[in-house]
Scaffold this active site. Structure first.
Site, PDB file in Angstrom:
ATOM      1  CD  GLU A 291      -5.039  12.776 -16.176  1.00 41.86           C
ATOM      2  OE1 GLU A 291      -4.913  12.883 -14.950  1.00 41.86           O
ATOM      3  OE2 GLU A 291      -4.870  11.719 -16.800  1.00 41.86           O
ATOM      4  CG  ASP A 365      -0.403   7.848 -16.715  1.00 45.46           C
ATOM      5  OD1 ASP A 365       0.393   8.132 -15.818  1.00 45.46           O
ATOM      6  OD2 ASP A 365      -1.636   7.834 -16.551  1.00 45.46           O
ATOM      7  CD  GLU A 393      -2.668   5.069 -12.195  1.00 48.83           C
ATOM      8  OE1 GLU A 393      -1.796   5.886 -11.847  1.00 48.83           O
ATOM      9  OE2 GLU A 393      -3.607   5.356 -12.951  1.00 48.83           O
TER      10      GLU A 393
END
Ligand code: BDP
Length: 672
Positions: A291, A365, A393
């Protein structure tokens, strides 16, 4: 019932409201003997001096000498010997690896409960274990408990930035006040360390994996050292996430190429500087070439070059290197789920002995549900650390009530078949499957500056459960829930059973109202809260929801079978065949591995589309049940915490309905 704000976490010491138990505890614990001295012993003594008078509603005498009555006796094996307590060599052996025992013994002057451990930190964890027995009203008459950590390094990883913000943090700002450190020590640091120690955690990585070079500056290392000094007696070692290109940013070098001698030297010097300040520094956790983060591939070198250079520097001082495998370069494979294995499998055997490659539980993820990451079972010569995300998240953040232990157990218990049946993810992480000596589990922390630490009172359960599973992954999610509920909400069955039912059903419900049947990554872009299955405007194909579900008029799902991306081939037989065949693929992963026609029949007798409608609605129904259950618990819960949870459940219900409506409406367009 007085208001509570949740600051005490599960370390609430309320008067034991079971008369028989209370009488027995009072009788059995008339004295406490702690022969040892030093900082950790002080912490143990303070904890017991705080807890016992509250639990027993009576003063308790403390001594360093041999007790003369029924007593609690606490110390390391060596300290216990000074009181004349004998530890057989067999018992000693079992205690190795930082374990502890809690057992009842007949002494000259009465009955003793003896807490002993392999080192002071183990005794501290054991002390909390013993207090838990009292908090949960257990029988302590004939104790014979022996426990040791299954995983060596049990770390809470903070994604905290130096400016006080937290990446994916939903409970306020960072606990670490960098501007004030090292001069000013927030008393909360102690409470944090105490909570970690109470569940057996022994490491804390202070800063975000998306790192800033500044965290390695001398100025910041002095601040870190202050925290390390404070955490040490609680048994917590400090780790940092370094920025791979720090030699350039901090050192002014023209490159950060790990093969350059000047770069390696810079790291060796930096690591030596760290160890001078923090002699028991745990090591580094590195996010590289992921990323947008810098890494060895920026210079044509590879992960092993980068990891080994850092590991060599750390190993000189006893530190470890956690090298994250969260990489998904689309030029490696157009199926993101395959990228990490394709990059790391060829490197197996090339890593320094103090490197652990760290993989997330699943290959995408931290989704509400993923099959286990296929690196588990594929790297044989490299120890693998397991990374879990405690901060939710993708699971409703601190607004939804979702107990994650059931998800983590599903992963830990998953059989990889790497060495035939029984090679579970847990055994690989523990090191026993391939005979590795180092082992590590890291949970991305969900704590912040909010008064109740985790945003949602129920999110505390996930911090608790992570620690408990890290210590002993053989515990059941149900047993952990039982402990946590009793300690956090009370021992009354009228409270315990309904709350446990809520916890147990909460993760499956979340999976159902967000991403049932193997669907994944349908969240809104960026913040990842709420549904957006039609999202298709990101620059990167694999950042679009449509990339993950691939719904069209013929059906829905990502074809990862042999006819598709062939991600199934990264799993060992018989899993690979099982996942490959739509008839044998577990339905919970169906749309993860297959593109399936809308009218495909499922085990329930419903078609795929009917099942999707059924499950989305089931998820919502469970949230309704949770909200009703919570309402009915009002007389048993203090008003402040009750209201806090009540409001969040109402919001969760609204959001679950939105998930259900938006997804069914969107997918319904293709069904016709
Ligand atoms: C993703 C998060 C991102 C993290 C990344 C990581 O969205 O903020 O930086 O994982 O683990 O889940 O590195």
């Amino acid at each position: 019932m007085y208001n509570e704000d949740g600051y005490e976490l599960w370390l609430r010491y309320r008067r034991v409201d079971n008369p028989d138990r209370l009488a027995h505890y009072r009788h059995a614990l008339s004295e406490v003997a702690i022969p040892g001295a030093g900082e950790t012993n002080d912490i143990i003594r303070q904890e017991l001096q705080h807890a016992l008078p509250l639990l027993l509603d009576k003063e308790v005498a403390f001594t360093e000498q041999k007790p003369v009555a029924n007593a609690l006796v606490v110390g390391t094996v060596d300290q216990l010997k000074t009181l004349g307590l004998h530890i057989s060599s067999e018992q000693q052996q079992k205690l190795d690896r930082k374990g502890y025992f809690i057992r009842s013994e007949l002494a000259e002057a009465g009955q003793w409960v003896v807490i002993g451990g392999d080192g002071e930190t183990a005794v501290l964890t054991a002390t909390f274990h013993f207090l838990r027995l009292l908090q949960t009203h257990q029988d302590i008459a004939n104790l014979d408990i022996l426990s040791h950590p299954h995983i060596q390094h049990r770390i809470l990883g903070h994604w905290d930035n130096l400016d006080g913000s937290i990446e994916r943090g939903y409970a306020g700002q960072s606990l670490w006040h960098w501007a004030e450190l090292p001069a000013i020590i927030d008393p909360r640091y102690h409470d944090y360390a105490r909570a970690c120690a109470s569940v057996g955690l022994n490491g804390v990585c202070l800063n975000n994996v998306n790192a800033q070079a500044q965290s390695l500056s001398h100025e910041y290392l002095i601040k870190t050292a202050a925290l390390a000094d404070l955490f040490r007696p609680y048994g917590l070692r400090v780790y940092l996430s370094p920025l791979f290109s720090a030699p350039m940013q901090l050192g002014g070098l023209p490159t950060s190429d790990p093969r350059e001698a000047t770069v390696a030297q810079w790291w060796q010097d930096k690591v030596a500087e760290i160890y001078q300040l923090i002699p028991d520094f745990g090591g580094f956790q590195v996010k590289a070439n992921s990323e947008g983060q810098p890494g060895p591939q920026d210079y044509g070198a590879n992960h092993d070059d980068g990891a080994n250079m850092l590991a060599e520097a750390l190993a000189l001082h006893g530190g470890n290197l956690l090298w994250r495998a969260f990489v998904y370069d689309v030029t490696v494979d157009s199926d993101r789920a395959k990228c990490a294995n394709k990059e790391f499998e060829p490197l197996d055997g090339r890593f320094h002995s103090s490197v652990l490659v760290q993989a997330k539980n699943g290959p995408i993820d931290f989704q509400p549900r993923e099959p286990f990451h296929p690196l588990f079972g594929r790297l044989e010569q490299t120890p693998l650390a397991l990374e879990l995300q405690i901060t939710p998240e993708y699971l409703g953040q601190s607004r939804h009530l979702v107990y994650l232990a059931d998800m983590w157990k599903e992963i830990l218990d998953a059989d990889t078949y790497a060495k035939g049946a029984g090679s579970t993810v847990a055994k690989i992480v523990e090191g026993s499957a391939f005979g590795h000596k180092i082992s590590c589990i890291l949970g991305v922390a969900n704590v912040g500056s909010e008064r109740n630490w985790c945003g949602h009172h129920f999110s505390q359960a996930n911090w608790y459960a992570f620690g408990r599973l890290a210590w002993d992954f053989t515990l059941s999610a149900e047993a952990i829930a039982d402990e946590w509920v009793r300690m956090t909400w009370g021992n009354d069955t009228a409270v315990v059973e309904p709350i446990k039912t809520m916890l147990h059903g909460s993760w499956p419900a979340c999976v159902n109202y967000m991403t049932p049947l193997g669907l994944h990554h349908l969240m809104q872009e960026g913040h990842h809260y709420g549904p957006d299955p039609g999202h298709n405007s990101s620059g990167r194909e694999d950042w679009n929801c449509v990339y993950f579900h691939k719904a069209d008029v013929t059906g829905i799902g990502f074809d990862r079978s042999r006819r598709g991306s062939n991600a199934v081939s990264q799993y060992h037989s018989p899993l690979r065949e099982q996942f490959d065949d739509v008839a044998t693929c577990p339905e919970k992963y169906l749309l993860w591995f297959h593109h399936v026609p809308w009218n495909h029949p499922l085990l329930s007798g419903r078609t795929l589309w009917e099942e999707m409608q059924y499950l989305y609605n089931e998820g919502v129904t469970f949230v309704e049940i949770m909200a009703d259950t919570w309402q009915s618990l009002q007389p048993h819960i203090d008003p402040q915490r009750h209201k806090h949870v009540h409001q969040r459940l109402a919001h969760q219900l609204e959001n679950a309905r939105e998930w259900c409506d938006v997804c069914l409406h969107y997918f319904g367009q293709f069904v016709g």
